[in-house]
Design a protein around this motif. Structure first.
Motif, PDB file in Angstrom:
ATOM      1  N   PHE A  34     -32.196   9.401  -4.172  1.00 23.72           N
ATOM      2  CA  PHE A  34     -32.484  10.763  -3.739  1.00 23.72           C
ATOM      3  C   PHE A  34     -33.922  11.170  -4.048  1.00 23.72           C
ATOM      4  O   PHE A  34     -34.592  11.816  -3.237  1.00 23.72           O
ATOM      5  CB  PHE A  34     -31.493  11.719  -4.412  1.00 23.72           C
ATOM      6  CG  PHE A  34     -31.808  13.170  -4.218  1.00 23.72           C
ATOM      7  CD1 PHE A  34     -31.527  13.808  -3.017  1.00 23.72           C
ATOM      8  CD2 PHE A  34     -32.392  13.914  -5.240  1.00 23.72           C
ATOM      9  CE1 PHE A  34     -31.817  15.152  -2.835  1.00 23.72           C
ATOM     10  CE2 PHE A  34     -32.680  15.257  -5.067  1.00 23.72           C
ATOM     11  CZ  PHE A  34     -32.394  15.873  -3.859  1.00 23.72           C
ATOM     12  N   SER A 104     -29.854   5.540   3.710  1.00 22.39           N
ATOM     13  CA  SER A 104     -28.566   5.747   3.036  1.00 22.39           C
ATOM     14  C   SER A 104     -27.889   4.489   2.514  1.00 22.39           C
ATOM     15  O   SER A 104     -26.708   4.530   2.161  1.00 22.39           O
ATOM     16  CB  SER A 104     -27.610   6.480   3.992  1.00 22.39           C
ATOM     17  OG  SER A 104     -27.481   5.795   5.220  1.00 22.39           O
ATOM     18  N   THR A 137     -34.073  18.622   1.251  1.00 26.42           N
ATOM     19  CA  THR A 137     -33.427  17.963   0.112  1.00 26.42           C
ATOM     20  C   THR A 137     -32.905  19.052  -0.818  1.00 26.42           C
ATOM     21  O   THR A 137     -33.570  20.060  -1.030  1.00 26.42           O
ATOM     22  CB  THR A 137     -34.396  17.051  -0.664  1.00 26.42           C
ATOM     23  OG1 THR A 137     -35.436  17.853  -1.242  1.00 26.42           O
ATOM     24  CG2 THR A 137     -35.025  16.006   0.239  1.00 26.42           C
ATOM     25  N   TYR A 146     -25.496  12.908  -7.417  1.00 24.37           N
ATOM     26  CA  TYR A 146     -25.908  12.841  -6.022  1.00 24.37           C
ATOM     27  C   TYR A 146     -26.798  14.030  -5.650  1.00 24.37           C
ATOM     28  O   TYR A 146     -26.706  15.098  -6.256  1.00 24.37           O
ATOM     29  CB  TYR A 146     -24.690  12.854  -5.079  1.00 24.37           C
ATOM     30  CG  TYR A 146     -23.864  11.604  -5.133  1.00 24.37           C
ATOM     31  CD1 TYR A 146     -24.058  10.577  -4.220  1.00 24.37           C
ATOM     32  CD2 TYR A 146     -22.883  11.440  -6.110  1.00 24.37           C
ATOM     33  CE1 TYR A 146     -23.295   9.423  -4.266  1.00 24.37           C
ATOM     34  CE2 TYR A 146     -22.113  10.288  -6.169  1.00 24.37           C
ATOM     35  CZ  TYR A 146     -22.323   9.285  -5.243  1.00 24.37           C
ATOM     36  OH  TYR A 146     -21.574   8.140  -5.301  1.00 24.37           O
ATOM     37  N   GLY A 147     -27.651  13.815  -4.667  1.00 25.68           N
ATOM     38  CA  GLY A 147     -28.354  14.891  -4.002  1.00 25.68           C
ATOM     39  C   GLY A 147     -27.961  14.880  -2.542  1.00 25.68           C
ATOM     40  O   GLY A 147     -27.262  13.970  -2.072  1.00 25.68           O
ATOM     41  N   VAL A 149     -29.464  15.140   1.390  1.00 22.43           N
ATOM     42  CA  VAL A 149     -30.679  15.006   2.191  1.00 22.43           C
ATOM     43  C   VAL A 149     -30.337  15.169   3.663  1.00 22.43           C
ATOM     44  O   VAL A 149     -29.327  14.637   4.143  1.00 22.43           O
ATOM     45  CB  VAL A 149     -31.365  13.642   1.974  1.00 22.43           C
ATOM     46  CG1 VAL A 149     -32.693  13.582   2.732  1.00 22.43           C
ATOM     47  CG2 VAL A 149     -31.600  13.369   0.492  1.00 22.43           C
ATOM     48  N   ILE A 173     -26.743  11.356  -1.320  1.00 23.61           N
ATOM     49  CA  ILE A 173     -27.515  10.184  -1.715  1.00 23.61           C
ATOM     50  C   ILE A 173     -27.510  10.096  -3.245  1.00 23.61           C
ATOM     51  O   ILE A 173     -27.766  11.095  -3.923  1.00 23.61           O
ATOM     52  CB  ILE A 173     -28.973  10.285  -1.208  1.00 23.61           C
ATOM     53  CG1 ILE A 173     -29.003  10.408   0.327  1.00 23.61           C
ATOM     54  CG2 ILE A 173     -29.794   9.082  -1.666  1.00 23.61           C
ATOM     55  CD1 ILE A 173     -28.485   9.187   1.052  1.00 23.61           C
ATOM     56  N   ARG A 175     -28.567   9.820  -7.001  1.00 22.68           N
ATOM     57  CA  ARG A 175     -29.789  10.107  -7.744  1.00 22.68           C
ATOM     58  C   ARG A 175     -30.036   8.975  -8.740  1.00 22.68           C
ATOM     59  O   ARG A 175     -29.107   8.361  -9.265  1.00 22.68           O
ATOM     60  CB  ARG A 175     -29.663  11.420  -8.515  1.00 22.68           C
ATOM     61  CG  ARG A 175     -29.338  12.638  -7.678  1.00 22.68           C
ATOM     62  CD  ARG A 175     -29.273  13.870  -8.547  1.00 22.68           C
ATOM     63  NE  ARG A 175     -30.592  14.205  -9.054  1.00 22.68           N
ATOM     64  CZ  ARG A 175     -31.348  15.200  -8.592  1.00 22.68           C
ATOM     65  NH1 ARG A 175     -30.882  15.981  -7.623  1.00 22.68           N
ATOM     66  NH2 ARG A 175     -32.529  15.437  -9.081  1.00 22.68           N
TER      67      ARG A 175
END
Length: 358
Positions: A34, A104, A137, A146-147, A149, A173, A175
């Motif tokens: 991320f 991804s 983001t 996770y983040g 995007v 995504i 981190r």
């Protein structure tokens, strides 16, 4: 002193020796965490897949998309195509598949896609050029590892520069380092019961006029035009792993059972575009599709794994007799894919040109 350059110094087929060596080896990583992504960044994806009739036909056959305009030159010409095109679901899956290694591959789940627009038909032999721009983001409020995007992706003909398709996609995504969150849930929804229509109306045929008449009837009777499709398709190895890999989609979620054993799904999962294409195929089998136009608000709601069966449900939202050529009108649908437990796994809005009954 050991000469490590001598290939006979280590016997890598010895299990104990190899295990000790493997524990000391660094892993050369693929994909990005991320933290790699920043708003405004542009990524150029490579390699650019060359579209083929074989790939298109494989995709259509496996997902039950049997529209003859994409199989036969005579029907394609009758439909207004200069030459037989590849299927738009295959085009979209190839454009997105190329992006996976850069965007991804680390994992995380495909949350949704919006503003999918097709600009012109793509034909076999077309080499793809694909770029993505980071739109947004943000931190996941419920999953600190996770983040989230969002990218805007565009697929062009590499040789001519002509734009073929574009869309925005959103993924979770992983981190590199977990973030502090407020513990809230992503996408919390109002749990109050919605008001359902008094009745459901089913179109009597597959042409534009049938959808328009059904919608007119529904508006007069406090009803909705909504119906389910009979066909179902059970997810097998070809659908879950084969089709994604054929579009250069290298996400581990679709082919690495070892990595996915401890994931929330517990197993490899279907590529969202395969699930989507199956649901749309069920819908298209009950309509006289002329051309695909655009998609919006596509969401993926639950895992689809090996052995799950995907069914389709459709609601008709609008009819526009003035859109498109004289032989077709535009219909806007809402499609839902659901599994054998009647759990929704995909939903999206689609506008397609539907042939007139004349």
């Amino acid at each position: 002193m050991t000469d490590w350059a001598d290939p006979d110094t280590l016997d890598l087929s010895d299990g104990e020796t190899f295990d000790r060596l493997l524990d000391r080896a660094d892993t050369r990583e693929k994909g990005h965490f991320f933290e790699f992504f920043a708003e405004g960044d542009k990524l150029v994806h490579d390699p650019g897949l060359r579209l083929t009739h074989h790939g298109s036909e494989q995709w259509m056959g496996q997902t039950l998309n049997h529209d003859p305009a994409y199989w036969r030159a005579d029907t394609a010409q009758e439909r207004g195509f200069e030459e037989r095109p590849v299927h738009p679901d295959y085009l979209l899956a190839c454009v997105m598949g190329i992006t996976v290694e850069d965007l991804s591959e680390k994992g995380g789940y495909f949350l949704g896609r919006d503003d999918v627009e097709f600009y012109q038909p793509a034909t076999a032999g077309t080499p793809l050029s694909v770029t993505s721009t980071v739109v947004d983001t943000r931190t996941s409020s419920s999953r600190p590892k996770y983040g989230i995007v969002t990218w805007e992706t565009e697929g062009r003909n590499r040789e001519t520069g002509e734009r073929l398709v574009s869309y925005q996609r959103t993924n979770m995504i992983p981190r590199r380092e977990p973030a502090a969150t407020d513990g809230g849930a992503v996408g919390e929804q109002d749990e109050s019961d919605p008001t359902l229509p008094d009745t459901l109306v089913t179109p009597e045929g597959e042409h534009f006029e049938d959808f328009q008449r059904a919608l007119d009837t529904a508006r007069e009777e406090n009803a909705a035009v909504a119906y389910r499709h009979e066909r179902g398709r059970t997810m097998d190895d070809q659908l879950v792993a084969g089709l994604p890999l054929a579009t250069l989609n290298t996400a581990r979620q679709h082919h690495n059972r070892d990595e996915m054993a401890d994931s929330p799904s517990g197993d490899i999962v279907a590529y969202g575009d395969v699930t989507r294409s199956i649901a749309l195929a069920h819908a298209r089998s009950d309509e006289a599709t002329y051309r695909e136009h655009r998609f919006a608000d596509e969401r993926f709601h639950d895992f689809v794994t090996l052995g799950d069966t995907v069914y389709g449900f459709t609601r008709v939202l609008d009819c526009d007799p003035d859109a498109g050529p004289s032989r077709a009108g535009a219909v806007t649908f809402e499609h839902v894919a659901f599994n054998q437990e009647q759990t929704p796994v995909y939903s999206g809005r689609r506008t397609a040109l539907i042939q007139r009954d004349t």
